[in-house]
Design a protein around this motif. Structure first.
Motif, PDB file in Angstrom:
ATOM      1  N   MET A   1       0.839  -1.215   0.000  1.00 30.19           N
ATOM      2  CA  MET A   1       0.000   0.000   0.000  1.00 30.19           C
ATOM      3  C   MET A   1       0.868   1.257   0.000  1.00 30.19           C
ATOM      4  SD  MET A   1      -2.928   0.710   2.786  1.00 30.19           S
ATOM      5  CE  MET A   1      -3.462   2.334   3.106  1.00 30.19           C
ATOM      6  N   SER A   2       0.502   2.160  -0.854  1.00 33.67           N
ATOM      7  CA  SER A   2       1.332   3.371  -0.988  1.00 33.67           C
ATOM      8  C   SER A   2       1.160   4.314   0.191  1.00 33.67           C
ATOM      9  CB  SER A   2       0.941   4.112  -2.275  1.00 33.67           C
ATOM     10  OG  SER A   2       1.584   5.345  -2.290  1.00 33.67           O
ATOM     11  N   THR A   3       2.273   4.908   0.643  1.00 32.54           N
ATOM     12  CA  THR A   3       2.195   5.875   1.745  1.00 32.54           C
ATOM     13  C   THR A   3       2.336   7.308   1.226  1.00 32.54           C
ATOM     14  OG1 THR A   3       4.555   5.655   2.045  1.00 32.54           O
ATOM     15  CG2 THR A   3       3.144   4.315   3.461  1.00 32.54           C
ATOM     16  N   THR A   4       2.320   7.455  -0.096  1.00 30.48           N
ATOM     17  CA  THR A   4       2.494   8.796  -0.683  1.00 30.48           C
ATOM     18  C   THR A   4       1.314   9.694  -0.331  1.00 30.48           C
ATOM     19  OG1 THR A   4       3.507   7.683  -2.519  1.00 30.48           O
ATOM     20  CG2 THR A   4       3.017  10.016  -2.814  1.00 30.48           C
ATOM     21  N   ILE A   5       1.585  10.906   0.051  1.00 34.32           N
ATOM     22  CA  ILE A   5       0.512  11.861   0.339  1.00 34.32           C
ATOM     23  C   ILE A   5      -0.081  12.319  -0.981  1.00 34.32           C
ATOM     24  CG2 ILE A   5      -0.007  14.146   1.334  1.00 34.32           C
ATOM     25  CD1 ILE A   5       2.586  13.695   3.006  1.00 34.32           C
ATOM     26  N   PRO A   6      -1.399  12.280  -1.116  1.00 30.62           N
ATOM     27  CA  PRO A   6      -1.988  12.764  -2.366  1.00 30.62           C
ATOM     28  C   PRO A   6      -1.501  14.191  -2.657  1.00 30.62           C
ATOM     29  CG  PRO A   6      -3.650  11.773  -0.965  1.00 30.62           C
ATOM     30  CD  PRO A   6      -2.400  11.833  -0.173  1.00 30.62           C
ATOM     31  N   ARG A   7      -1.202  14.455  -3.960  1.00 31.51           N
ATOM     32  CA  ARG A   7      -0.591  15.721  -4.335  1.00 31.51           C
ATOM     33  C   ARG A   7      -1.396  16.941  -3.878  1.00 31.51           C
ATOM     34  NH1 ARG A   7       3.725  16.901  -7.195  1.00 31.51           N
ATOM     35  NH2 ARG A   7       4.148  14.702  -7.150  1.00 31.51           N
ATOM     36  N   ARG A   8      -2.763  16.847  -4.009  1.00 30.72           N
ATOM     37  CA  ARG A   8      -3.585  18.007  -3.657  1.00 30.72           C
ATOM     38  C   ARG A   8      -3.494  18.345  -2.176  1.00 30.72           C
ATOM     39  NH1 ARG A   8      -7.048  13.888  -4.755  1.00 30.72           N
ATOM     40  NH2 ARG A   8      -8.344  13.143  -3.034  1.00 30.72           N
ATOM     41  N   ASP A   9      -3.108  17.339  -1.320  1.00 24.56           N
ATOM     42  CA  ASP A   9      -3.013  17.586   0.123  1.00 24.56           C
ATOM     43  C   ASP A   9      -1.651  18.120   0.548  1.00 24.56           C
ATOM     44  OD1 ASP A   9      -5.539  16.718   0.364  1.00 24.56           O
ATOM     45  OD2 ASP A   9      -5.008  14.652   0.935  1.00 24.56           O
ATOM     46  N   ARG A  10      -0.717  18.129  -0.374  1.00 27.50           N
ATOM     47  CA  ARG A  10       0.644  18.498   0.015  1.00 27.50           C
ATOM     48  C   ARG A  10       0.774  19.907   0.587  1.00 27.50           C
ATOM     49  NH1 ARG A  10       4.679  15.712  -4.383  1.00 27.50           N
ATOM     50  NH2 ARG A  10       4.458  13.607  -3.594  1.00 27.50           N
ATOM     51  N   PRO A  11       0.128  20.919  -0.006  1.00 25.27           N
ATOM     52  CA  PRO A  11       0.266  22.271   0.562  1.00 25.27           C
ATOM     53  C   PRO A  11      -0.184  22.340   2.014  1.00 25.27           C
ATOM     54  CG  PRO A  11      -0.667  22.379  -1.627  1.00 25.27           C
ATOM     55  CD  PRO A  11      -0.621  20.950  -1.241  1.00 25.27           C
ATOM     56  N   LYS A  12      -1.284  21.643   2.317  1.00 25.63           N
ATOM     57  CA  LYS A  12      -1.773  21.667   3.699  1.00 25.63           C
ATOM     58  C   LYS A  12      -0.737  21.067   4.644  1.00 25.63           C
ATOM     59  CE  LYS A  12      -6.597  21.269   2.364  1.00 25.63           C
ATOM     60  NZ  LYS A  12      -7.668  20.301   2.200  1.00 25.63           N
ATOM     61  N   GLN A  13      -0.166  19.948   4.182  1.00 19.76           N
ATOM     62  CA  GLN A  13       0.859  19.292   5.006  1.00 19.76           C
ATOM     63  C   GLN A  13       2.032  20.226   5.253  1.00 19.76           C
ATOM     64  OE1 GLN A  13       0.951  16.194   6.302  1.00 19.76           O
ATOM     65  NE2 GLN A  13      -1.119  15.695   5.635  1.00 19.76           N
ATOM     66  N   ALA A  14       2.430  20.897   4.174  1.00 20.94           N
ATOM     67  CA  ALA A  14       3.568  21.803   4.297  1.00 20.94           C
ATOM     68  C   ALA A  14       3.255  22.938   5.253  1.00 20.94           C
ATOM     69  CB  ALA A  14       3.927  22.375   2.924  1.00 20.94           C
ATOM     70  N   ALA A  15       2.032  23.482   5.176  1.00 17.95           N
ATOM     71  CA  ALA A  15       1.644  24.578   6.069  1.00 17.95           C
ATOM     72  C   ALA A  15       1.676  24.119   7.517  1.00 17.95           C
ATOM     73  CB  ALA A  15       0.246  25.067   5.705  1.00 17.95           C
ATOM     74  N   LEU A 211      10.891  16.175 -16.750  1.00 18.23           N
ATOM     75  CA  LEU A 211      10.357  14.806 -16.853  1.00 18.23           C
ATOM     76  C   LEU A 211      10.616  14.019 -15.571  1.00 18.23           C
ATOM     77  CD1 LEU A 211      11.446  13.929 -20.512  1.00 18.23           C
ATOM     78  CD2 LEU A 211       9.101  14.120 -19.678  1.00 18.23           C
ATOM     79  N   ALA A 212      11.789  14.236 -14.991  1.00 10.67           N
ATOM     80  CA  ALA A 212      12.132  13.498 -13.767  1.00 10.67           C
ATOM     81  C   ALA A 212      11.226  13.891 -12.601  1.00 10.67           C
ATOM     82  CB  ALA A 212      13.594  13.756 -13.414  1.00 10.67           C
ATOM     83  N   SER A 213      10.668  15.097 -12.676  1.00 12.60           N
ATOM     84  CA  SER A 213       9.843  15.548 -11.544  1.00 12.60           C
ATOM     85  C   SER A 213       8.383  15.125 -11.678  1.00 12.60           C
ATOM     86  CB  SER A 213       9.924  17.073 -11.429  1.00 12.60           C
ATOM     87  OG  SER A 213       9.252  17.654 -12.521  1.00 12.60           O
ATOM     88  N   ILE A 214       8.016  14.508 -12.805  1.00 10.95           N
ATOM     89  CA  ILE A 214       6.628  14.031 -12.944  1.00 10.95           C
ATOM     90  C   ILE A 214       6.482  12.714 -12.174  1.00 10.95           C
ATOM     91  CG2 ILE A 214       4.847  13.241 -14.564  1.00 10.95           C
ATOM     92  CD1 ILE A 214       6.122  15.021 -16.693  1.00 10.95           C
ATOM     93  N   PRO A 215       5.563  12.634 -11.200  1.00 10.08           N
ATOM     94  CA  PRO A 215       5.469  11.421 -10.386  1.00 10.08           C
ATOM     95  C   PRO A 215       5.000  10.213 -11.203  1.00 10.08           C
ATOM     96  CG  PRO A 215       3.895  13.098  -9.654  1.00 10.08           C
ATOM     97  CD  PRO A 215       4.588  13.656 -10.826  1.00 10.08           C
ATOM     98  N   MET A 216       5.588   9.088 -10.928  1.00  6.51           N
ATOM     99  CA  MET A 216       5.239   7.853 -11.629  1.00  6.51           C
ATOM    100  C   MET A 216       3.772   7.485 -11.417  1.00  6.51           C
ATOM    101  SD  MET A 216       7.618   6.851 -13.469  1.00  6.51           S
ATOM    102  CE  MET A 216       6.925   5.249 -13.912  1.00  6.51           C
ATOM    103  N   GLU A 217       3.264   7.886 -10.220  1.00  9.36           N
ATOM    104  CA  GLU A 217       1.875   7.533  -9.892  1.00  9.36           C
ATOM    105  C   GLU A 217       0.892   8.086 -10.920  1.00  9.36           C
ATOM    106  OE1 GLU A 217       4.004   9.006  -8.036  1.00  9.36           O
ATOM    107  OE2 GLU A 217       4.139   8.142  -6.048  1.00  9.36           O
ATOM    108  N   THR A 218       1.230   9.234 -11.448  1.00 14.27           N
ATOM    109  CA  THR A 218       0.330   9.848 -12.423  1.00 14.27           C
ATOM    110  C   THR A 218       0.248   8.987 -13.676  1.00 14.27           C
ATOM    111  OG1 THR A 218       1.304  11.895 -11.612  1.00 14.27           O
ATOM    112  CG2 THR A 218      -0.247  12.101 -13.423  1.00 14.27           C
ATOM    113  N   TYR A 219       1.430   8.493 -14.101  1.00 12.16           N
ATOM    114  CA  TYR A 219       1.423   7.598 -15.263  1.00 12.16           C
ATOM    115  C   TYR A 219       0.681   6.302 -14.946  1.00 12.16           C
ATOM    116  CZ  TYR A 219       4.845  10.552 -17.623  1.00 12.16           C
ATOM    117  OH  TYR A 219       5.465  11.580 -18.233  1.00 12.16           O
ATOM    118  N   GLU A 220       0.886   5.809 -13.696  1.00  8.14           N
ATOM    119  CA  GLU A 220       0.205   4.568 -13.302  1.00  8.14           C
ATOM    120  C   GLU A 220      -1.307   4.754 -13.329  1.00  8.14           C
ATOM    121  OE1 GLU A 220       3.900   3.310 -10.380  1.00  8.14           O
ATOM    122  OE2 GLU A 220       1.913   3.716  -9.498  1.00  8.14           O
TER     123      GLU A 220
END
Lengths: 324, 473
Positions: A1-15, A211-220
């Motif tokens: 199971m992936s532990t990656t934080i969904p991208r849209r939630d990242r700003p909140k986490q950072a704040a 290209l390196a900064s595009i997350p693999m999850e998006t392609y998946e």
């Protein structure tokens, strides 16, 4: 199971993370005098750059703008002529042609440069093993560190109609000698070719980084939705690469608008005015015809054009660039 | 000591260290500032006579023996030679003008015909007073130098330079290629028709990887020698009055005395002259029939190598080629030189060069002493030990200079002046750079297409020349 934080939630986490470290812990607490001394330190470090830029960039720019309103041949005292230089520049057919050439050059060269860089970046990033990737990154960037004048001299030999290697190879395929540097079409093609070959490496590196900064999850996720290779590039790679594309295009256009070395060394702007560019006309006005005022006026116009195009690009970017 | 105090001290010392580093960078920049000033430029900041020549540091070093000889003669004058690398003379003058703009002009500049009138008009100091003063010393020099070379440096009745070296556009030919085509050495008065026939014969003998006539798109050796041969030019040539003081002093008994003037003037374009059209049409025919190349703008850097590798039949060049061909491996009988073909006339084109004293020179008397010394036979032999150019002194163009290097008919070089006293300099008014650009940019188009394109190219050339001559006039 992936532990990656969904991208849209990242700003909140950072704040949250910022809030967590903000209240006066000893490591980050600063007194007013501390902040004051740090500010001074910053100025001390910035001083050489500011001084250098001021003396060698801003002052010459200001002087050039002032000079655009004078007639000056280096030897005699400058004479104020108001807008006469601008009027002469606008009426001069060579200047007009050189600006049109420059714009045509920018359209073709930048399109080729970005297209080639993107295609190669995708190929290298996706299809190559790691060790070959490193090799190609260096190989494609290498032409950029060469002197444009040296490269152009070298290319001049390669594209010589009678004795050049390019025509020799073409002759092996039964193709008659091409007058590369002595016909308007041929010389424009060579100037563009040499320029693109030498400059696409920079855009290539930017795209590799993008290209390196595009997350693999998006392609998946796209694969799960049934997207094939080509559709993945159109609907995932290109949108997520748009900030990089904006940066690469802004830099490529600014650089292409100032093209000088390649046409000057390869063709001297000829035949006719077919490869004469705006910066070549600035050089010829100033250092060959001794009309520094007129040269400055052309420089001012070119600067305004560059600023307008860059501003337009950033304005358009609000509609076309997708920031994650 | 508490832990907090220790931390603060550590923080303070780090800041102090960083601050000191920043201050050090600023200090180093300020301390190194004088090194970035113009005082580094040779001759600036001391009383040396600063001399700019076109070439490499090796060319500057080659003049060292002449400098040493000069210093023995004038121990009070220090000389510094600054070699400036450039693609061609136009490029060299651009760099000199940059030095002028920067406030660091040299005192003396080695200027070729291409820039002679630009310098005379704006930058150089006339030599008249010095020549009048030292007339007795200079008589021997003028006896040895053809007046056409001197006249090329006259401007509005004053002399601005003494010719040191020069080159005419003669016709070099590859003797092997001529032999393969069954051709003999051309007669001195061969015509443009003979020339074309020879090219056709060479083309027939060697259909591929060979160019019967290779020429470049430049002011020297491009289209201009053909225009001169057809008794025309792309600019109307007139002469200014004056200069009698010089001709009567030094060339009173010369057979061509009556031809001499106060200097050449090129005030109007002439690209619409039917003879100009005829000349370009002739060259267009050579290109169309595969006898001559379509000339590249400013080309020529690879020419010696191509000629030496036997891939070129004929090409226009001057005495400056001999050493290069020798070094490229050509034996003295592998090539030879002939006069440029005759058409309506057999007027030839030449370019010459010599030192000009800048108006801004700190010590003009010292500059004149350098020029006077450089014009001496002793100095010229030191400066031109090899045939890298044609020395202005007739007596130096001798068998010894060309021994073992060729060409067999080396006498053609100086005979171009002696046998054809109407031979003239490259058309180079003060607006030379703009004029050259106006010519060069239209040549390729003129000789590359059909008759309609030729007509359009010459119309464009006429307009461009009008504009070029109007500027700064």
């Amino acid at each position: 199971m992936s532990t990656t934080i969904p991208r849209r939630d990242r700003p909140k986490q950072a704040a949250k993370a910022v809030k967590a470290v903000k209240p006066g812990t000893p490591a980050t607490s600063q007194t007013a005098s501390g902040r004051h001394s740090q500010r001074w330190l910053a100025w001390i470090f910035l001083a050489p750059t500011i001084l250098g830029m001021g003396l060698f960039t801003l002052v010459p720019i200001a002087a050039s703008v002032v000079l655009a309103f004078f007639r000056w041949d280096i030897i005699s005292a400058p004479t104020f002529v108001g807008f006469d230089n601008f009027a002469e520049v606008v009426q001069d057919p060579t200047v007009r042609v050189s600006f049109l050439n420059t714009i045509a050059f920018v359209i073709v060269a930048v399109a080729l440069q970005l297209g080639l860089a993107l295609a190669l970046a995708v190929m290298v990033q996706e299809k190559m093993p790691a060790w070959l990737r490193t090799f190609f990154r260096s190989a494609f960037f290498f032409p950029l560190i060469l002197s444009a004048a040296s490269v152009s001299i070298f290319m001049r030999y390669l594209f010589n109609e009678q004795f050049g290697v390019v025509n020799w190879f073409l002759s092996l395929a039964g193709i008659p000698a091409v007058p590369w540097l002595t016909t308007p079409g041929g010389s424009a093609a060579v100037v563009i070719l040499v320029y693109v070959w030498q400059n696409f490496g920079f855009s290539f590196l930017l795209f590799i980084g993008g290209l390196a900064s595009i997350p693999m999850e998006t392609y998946e996720a796209a694969s799960l939705d049934g997207a094939t290779g080509w559709r993945k590039h159109v609907y995932v790679t290109l949108p997520l690469l748009s900030p990089t594309t904006l940066l690469a295009s802004v830099m490529a256009i600014i650089s292409a608008l100032q093209v000088f070395d390649q046409p000057y060394v390869l063709t001297r702007g000829g035949p006719g005015d077919s490869t004469r560019t705006a910066v070549m006309v600035i050089f010829e006005s100033a250092f060959q015809r001794l009309e520094f005022g007129e040269a400055s006026a052309i420089g001012v116009i070119l600067t305004l054009i560059i600023m307008a195009i860059t501003a337009a690009q950033f304005r358009l970017s609000k509609r076309f660039v997708f920031y994650q | 000591m508490t832990g907090a105090t220790t931390g603060r001290l550590r923080e303070l010392s780090r800041r102090t260290a960083l601050g000191a580093l920043g201050a050090g960078i600023v200090g180093a920049t300020v301390a190194s500032w004088p090194r970035l000033s113009g005082s580094d430029i040779p001759g600036r900041g001391d009383n040396s006579l600063s001399i700019a020549i076109m070439g490499t540091s090796a060319d500057a070093a080659a003049r060292q023996r002449a400098i040493d000889a000069f210093t023995r003669l004038h121990p009070d004058i220090r000389v510094k030679v600054q070699a400036i690398q450039a693609v061609d003379w136009k490029d060299f003058f651009t760099k000199i003008l940059t030095m002028v703009a920067a406030g660091t002009p040299p005192d003396v500049v080695y200027v070729a015909t291409e820039g002679a009138q630009l310098f005379a008009d704006k930058l150089a100091h006339p030599l008249d007073e010095y020549l009048r003063r030292d007339a007795a010393d200079m008589a021997e020099f003028f006896d040895d130098v053809h007046p056409s070379l001197v006249e090329a440096f006259m401007y509005k009745g004053s002399l601005f330079q003494l010719p040191m070296d020069w080159n005419a556009a003669n016709m070099y030919y590859n003797t092997t290629a001529f032999g393969q085509a069954g051709l003999e050495r051309p007669a001195d008065d061969w015509t443009n028709v003979d020339f074309r026939n020879n090219l056709a014969a060479m083309r027939k003998a060697r259909p591929s990887d060979f160019t019967p006539y290779y020429w470049t798109n430049r002011l020297f050796g491009g289209v201009v020698p053909w225009l001169y041969a057809n008794d025309t030019s792309f600019l109307k040539e007139t002469r200014s009055a004056g200069g009698d003081w010089l001709w009567d002093s030094f060339y009173a008994n010369d057979p061509s005395r009556n031809l001499r003037s106060g200097g050449y003037q090129w005030l109007e374009p002439n690209a619409d002259d039917p003879r100009v059209f005829e000349t370009f049409d002739y060259l267009r025919g050579l290109v169309k029939d595969g006898l001559g190349v379509r000339p590249e703008e400013g080309g020529g850097s690879s020419l010696v190598g191509l000629f030496a590798s036997n891939r070129i039949g004929t090409t226009p060049a001057g005495g400056y080629w001999v050493q290069g061909l020798h070094e490229a491996g050509m034996k003295e009988n592998d090539y030879d030189v002939a006069f440029f073909p005759k058409w309506r006339s057999q007027r030839h084109q030449f370019g010459t060069a010599g030192y000009a004293i800048m108006k801004t020179a700190k010590d003009k008397d010292a500059a004149w002493e350098w020029i006077k010394f450089s014009a001496s036979r002793e100095a010229m032999e030191l400066i031109f030990p090899n045939p890298v150019t044609t020395p202005a002194r007739r007596s130096m163009v001798n068998e010894a200079l060309y021994a073992g290097k060729g060409p067999a008919h080396w006498k053609v070089f100086y005979d171009t002046l002696d046998k054809y006293p109407t031979t003239g300099p490259i058309p180079a008014p003060p607006q030379q750079a703009a004029v050259e650009t106006a010519l060069m940019k239209n040549v390729s188009l003129a000789v590359s297409g059909d008759e309609r394109q030729l007509k359009q190219a010459l119309e464009s050339m006429q307009r461009d020349l009008e504009l070029a001559l109007r500027r700064q006039s």
